[in-house]
Scaffold this motif. Structure first.
Motif, PDB file in Angstrom:
ATOM      1  N   TYR A 125      29.559 -15.812  -7.673  1.00  0.00           N
ATOM      2  CA  TYR A 125      29.389 -16.719  -6.538  1.00  0.00           C
ATOM      3  C   TYR A 125      27.996 -16.523  -5.951  1.00  0.00           C
ATOM      4  N   LEU A 140      35.104 -10.960  -7.886  1.00  0.00           N
ATOM      5  CA  LEU A 140      34.035 -11.947  -8.044  1.00  0.00           C
ATOM      6  C   LEU A 140      32.700 -11.248  -7.827  1.00  0.00           C
ATOM      7  N   MET A 148      34.532 -25.540  -0.756  1.00  0.00           N
ATOM      8  CA  MET A 148      34.441 -24.673  -1.924  1.00  0.00           C
ATOM      9  C   MET A 148      33.841 -25.496  -3.058  1.00  0.00           C
ATOM     10  N   VAL A 181      32.312 -25.803  -6.799  1.00  0.00           N
ATOM     11  CA  VAL A 181      32.481 -25.137  -8.097  1.00  0.00           C
ATOM     12  C   VAL A 181      31.640 -25.851  -9.150  1.00  0.00           C
ATOM     13  N   ALA A 237      33.198 -16.072   0.521  1.00  0.00           N
ATOM     14  CA  ALA A 237      33.483 -15.706  -0.877  1.00  0.00           C
ATOM     15  C   ALA A 237      34.122 -14.321  -0.949  1.00  0.00           C
ATOM     16  N   TYR A 278      25.231 -16.918  -2.651  1.00  0.00           N
ATOM     17  CA  TYR A 278      25.142 -16.938  -1.193  1.00  0.00           C
ATOM     18  C   TYR A 278      23.682 -16.743  -0.801  1.00  0.00           C
ATOM     19  N   LEU A 319      30.481 -20.566  -8.313  1.00  0.00           N
ATOM     20  CA  LEU A 319      31.107 -20.878  -7.029  1.00  0.00           C
ATOM     21  C   LEU A 319      30.153 -20.621  -5.878  1.00  0.00           C
ATOM     22  N   PHE A 320      30.163 -21.474  -4.866  1.00  0.00           N
ATOM     23  CA  PHE A 320      29.717 -21.051  -3.545  1.00  0.00           C
ATOM     24  C   PHE A 320      30.345 -21.914  -2.460  1.00  0.00           C
ATOM     25  N   LEU A 358      24.167 -23.369  -9.558  1.00  0.00           N
ATOM     26  CA  LEU A 358      25.548 -23.852  -9.645  1.00  0.00           C
ATOM     27  C   LEU A 358      25.609 -25.038 -10.603  1.00  0.00           C
TER      28      LEU A 358
END
Length: 325
Positions: free
Chosen positions: A157, A181, A130, A132, A170, A159, A203-204, A196
């Motif tokens: 997040y 999210l 994870m 961040v 996620a 992707y 997040l990813f 990010l």
């Protein structure tokens, strides 16, 4: 009985006895020519690199070359459809993985059924992490969950590839914790990594190797890992379970053959794959990438693993209500 009839009967009896006492069969002589493993990814992807090493080790066990054939595209469906239609003789294997198994849950039209393949042996389980953004004031998974709850609906997040592992993990995090999210899709990991780092997304989920590179570059914090135990390379990072994040699936890979392949051939392939997986070189590769061996001991156990694992992925897929073309 005439002399000719007696002679014919004697010859027939001799032929039958010869057939019954012959121990070699085509299956026991397998393999007598090169084998191939069809992979649904382009060269360089983690599972593909692992498969190349495994193929090399398998070749030593079987006494025949094992060639890796890349057939990327359509979320691994091109490769899977090709192997589903291949001869049931053990010479063509498919690199099975969670994407191949999950396609039936994601796409309207899939050119194969999961039942078209007999799982032979597992290759490994990919540990996800994870990641961040450093713009988020947290350093652990539990801290992130609290921050996300306090800012519900405001975090994004990233992707790449709808229905891929980063997307589904996620989504699973959101559904299992009750968080809202927002997802942002990318063509590949590069732009997501940049966003990010800048804080455009917060997040990813990504692989251990990618996560370690970001951690070393100082572009992101790794707040939780998907391994059962903490990773030696990140001893201060808690696991998903330690972070209060349960029911998270991990990507996996293994090998299968077209259904209907003779059991004796499957057994020989299973033995060769197991020997390759247990080799020091392969084990070192797993450790270096943060991956772990798959906890299966037979084709039947591998099938059971896939079915149970798919239930976890289905729990991530259902809330998204995806029906991809």
């Amino acid at each position: 009985m005439t002399k000719n009839a007696f002679r014919r009967r004697a010859i027939a009896s001799l032929l039958l006895a010869t057939l019954l006492t012959q121990t070699p069969t085509w299956a026991e002589e397998f393999p007598s020519r090169p084998l191939r493993i069809v992979v649904g990814f382009a060269p360089g992807v983690g599972m593909e690199v692992s498969t190349r090493l495994l193929a090399e080790q398998m070749g030593k066990e079987l006494g025949q070359p094992v060639i890796v054939e890349n057939k990327p595209g359509a979320a691994t469906m091109i490769a899977a459809a090709q192997v589903a239609a291949a001869a049931k003789d053990g010479y063509t294997l498919l690199m099975l993985n969670n994407q191949t198994a999950n396609n039936v849950l994601l796409y309207k039209k899939v050119p194969y059924k999961n039942s078209d393949f007999t799982p032979v042996a597992g290759g490994g389980v990919v540990s996800m992490v994870m990641a961040v953004s450093k713009t988020v004031p947290v350093t652990t998974g539990r801290e992130f969950l609290k921050y996300a709850k306090d800012n519900d609906g405001k975090l994004f997040y990233g992707y790449w590839g709808a229905g891929g592992s980063p997307h589904l993990l996620a989504a699973r995090l959101a559904s299992s914790t009750g968080l809202t999210l927002q997802g942002v899709g990318y063509k590949d990991a590069g732009p997501a990594t940049a966003d990010l780092a800048s804080g455009r997304i917060q997040l990813f989920f990504t692989s251990v190797t990618h996560g370690l590179s970001m951690l070393k570059a100082g572009t992101a914090n790794i707040v939780a890992v998907g391994t059962p135990e903490r990773l030696p390379s990140m001893p201060n990072v808690p696991t998903f379970s330690e972070s209060g994040i349960d029911g998270m699936p991990n990507p996996w890979w293994g090998y299968g053959v077209p259904v209907g392949t003779p059991p004796a051939v499957i057994q020989k392939l299973e033995q060769a794959i197991k020997a390759a997986v247990e080799s020091p070189r392969y084990q070192a590769m797993l450790a270096s990438t943060g991956s772990i061996p798959m906890p299966v001991s037979s084709p039947a156990k591998f099938q059971e693993f896939i079915e149970k694992d798919q239930e976890k992925w289905a729990a991530a897929i259902r809330p998204l209500k995806l029906e991809l073309d």
